[in-house]
Design an enzyme around this catalytic site. Sequence first.
Site, PDB file in Angstrom:
ATOM      1  N   ASP A  62      51.998  36.072  40.164  1.00 21.79           N
ATOM      2  CA  ASP A  62      51.348  37.499  40.942  1.00 21.79           C
ATOM      3  C   ASP A  62      50.092  36.949  41.361  1.00 21.79           C
ATOM      4  O   ASP A  62      49.262  36.456  40.448  1.00 21.79           O
ATOM      5  CB  ASP A  62      51.509  38.398  39.875  1.00 21.79           C
ATOM      6  CG  ASP A  62      50.613  39.707  40.524  1.00 21.79           C
ATOM      7  OD1 ASP A  62      50.235  39.489  41.451  1.00 21.79           O
ATOM      8  OD2 ASP A  62      51.114  40.894  40.004  1.00 21.79           O
ATOM      9  N   HIS A  63      49.918  36.890  42.426  1.00 21.43           N
ATOM     10  CA  HIS A  63      48.596  36.168  42.961  1.00 21.43           C
ATOM     11  C   HIS A  63      47.387  36.926  42.908  1.00 21.43           C
ATOM     12  O   HIS A  63      46.182  36.666  43.030  1.00 21.43           O
ATOM     13  CB  HIS A  63      48.806  35.934  44.615  1.00 21.43           C
ATOM     14  CG  HIS A  63      48.040  34.703  45.163  1.00 21.43           C
ATOM     15  ND1 HIS A  63      46.909  34.253  44.423  1.00 21.43           N
ATOM     16  CD2 HIS A  63      48.361  33.888  46.055  1.00 21.43           C
ATOM     17  CE1 HIS A  63      46.403  33.148  45.027  1.00 21.43           C
ATOM     18  NE2 HIS A  63      47.335  33.032  45.978  1.00 21.43           N
ATOM     19  N   ARG A  64      47.739  38.171  42.310  1.00 19.54           N
ATOM     20  CA  ARG A  64      46.537  39.038  42.124  1.00 19.54           C
ATOM     21  C   ARG A  64      45.797  38.755  40.782  1.00 19.54           C
ATOM     22  O   ARG A  64      44.745  38.943  40.413  1.00 19.54           O
ATOM     23  CB  ARG A  64      47.049  40.345  41.912  1.00 19.54           C
ATOM     24  CG  ARG A  64      47.360  41.259  43.441  1.00 19.54           C
ATOM     25  CD  ARG A  64      48.097  42.863  42.998  1.00 19.54           C
ATOM     26  NE  ARG A  64      49.220  42.566  42.135  1.00 19.54           N
ATOM     27  CZ  ARG A  64      49.923  43.702  41.935  1.00 19.54           C
ATOM     28  NH1 ARG A  64      49.428  44.821  42.229  1.00 19.54           N
ATOM     29  NH2 ARG A  64      50.908  43.602  41.214  1.00 19.54           N
TER      30      ARG A  64
END
Length: 563
Positions: A535-537
């Site tokens: 998850d790039h967040r």
Amino acid sequence: MAIIEIKVPDIGDFKDVAVIELLVKPGDTVKAEQSLLTVESDKASMEIPSSHAGVVKELKVALGDKVSEGSLVLMLEVAGEASVSNQAPAPVQQALAATETAVTPVPATVATVPVASGPVEVRVPDIGDFKDVAVIEVMVKVGDTVKAEQSLITVESDKASMEIPSSAAGVIQELKVKLGDKVNMGDLLAVLQGSAAAAPQASAAAAGASPSSASNAAPVQVEQAQAATGSVAVAATAVAVPAHNPTTPPLGLPHASPSVRKFARELGVPLNEVKGTGLKGRITDHDVQAFTRSVMSGAVQTQAAQANAKPAATGNNGAGLGLIPWPVVDFTKFGPTERKELSRIKKISGANLLRNAIMIPAVTNHDDCDITDLEAFRVSTNKENEKSGVKVTMLAFLIKACVAALKKYPEFNSSLDGDALIYKQYYHIGFAADTPNGLMVPVIKDADKKGIFQISTEMGELAKKARDGKLGPAEMTGASFTISSLGGIGGRYFTPIINAPEVAILGVCRSTMEPIWDGKAFQPRLMLPLSLTWDHRVIDGAAAARFNVYLGQILGDFRRVLL
Ligand code: CAO
């Protein structure tokens, strides 16, 4: 062009009422009598209209401000040379209910009567232009104790509906009206055993009382339409509220009395989702209560909750996302077909996968790692332990290796919580299991505290339970990271979907023997393809690459786990 002041008109007894809603902003073009803001006291709420058409130049009130008659609301640019000081405030405007076409004013024609001590007759007060209005709701019954000004019935004409309050406090001895009756000003509604409340007596209106006695009058609530931003109930007190021209009714608004609207607002119930069981589909307070109960019990979801929740596996046509609709194709045009329902597990997991695929900005890193030595160790270990009945597969080592990588890179073992990360101090590893009914994810709890044999044994048991449809909820929940292994089947790389609220998942495919250059020559090495989705967040690309490299190093030389 001239700039004029728009002020709060005569709003009767209301003083220092709070602004609860601003309906216009600078730059907006408004029509005469268009509502500008909503104010609310403890008794009622009402919209304040514009006395003129024009363009809003400046708002002079903010949410929460207290206003009274004469308070400056806003500056309006109007056509012509109007004088700033000479603007009569517009009458208080009442918007329209769903089925209504206009709202008639409630003039101030009720008068005060002496204090009652014996039986008190409660009559229909002056309800303006309304004649032969139908009783659509009776809110009390014989024996009820009512307060002065408590609503007794709701009446409705083709133009508006309104609640008729009691003019006195007391116990209801007789009810003189029932659902469907037509009533007019002065009609007897109920007989109370009075409790000496000094309330105005509606019957005085019929006797020709003067409008000037308005300040002592019982309020008559006139139903108000629900504005786009929320419902607002107007209580037009029996003060001099002048008539206004009918306006175009907002369409499709729920049909409910002001008190029900207030009740719904307090509970946060979206009235337009409540099914009315009253006369003509009118929403009663029981309907609001029933709706609340069904939401609380999980039997019903509000539209807002549905929008935030997982969409159905295939039922969502994408309209909610602003996408073009899902293609509807008659496949029989092209050849024979057979329709089979999705399994229950597929429906549930499909909905979760869709949500996770849409909502997580996911990236996948593909990598290979050298497991030549580990595979040799695994094979020899299995040989040595043939009699134990426990077979160790690569997945057990992968679980152990992932725990080591999660310990080194803890954000991979976290979950997003608004603007914060929850770092888990446990290592529960889920593994995707292929079952006849669809994908399931059993969880190896506390994998950091277990050895390879124990993990292998548990994996075998859980996988069997999954295939037999016997996994309990506790065996499928609580994972902090998931591995999806297709190694037993084949393939090279794939992009697994993160199992929210986890933030990463490792996909593993089948290892193959490959020629790897060692600097001098090509060597045959067993290479395991890894696909890490993250998850790039929460995770950056560099961290993901480091995680994969570290994982590869451990799988390349498992002694590193001890370091
Ligand atoms: N490379 C090469 N061979 C592999 C391997 C790999 N990465 N992983 C497993 N194998 C081998 C095993 O060693 C075993 O070989 P032998 O029969 O010669 O001993 C064989 O493949 C079968 O292994 P397995 O699949 O039974 O065991 P596992 O521990 O690897 O996996 C389980 C267990 C439950 C994960 C697996 O049976 C399964 O269901 N996999 C599918 C998961 C899935 O569907 N993922 C996709 C999710 S997204 O839709």
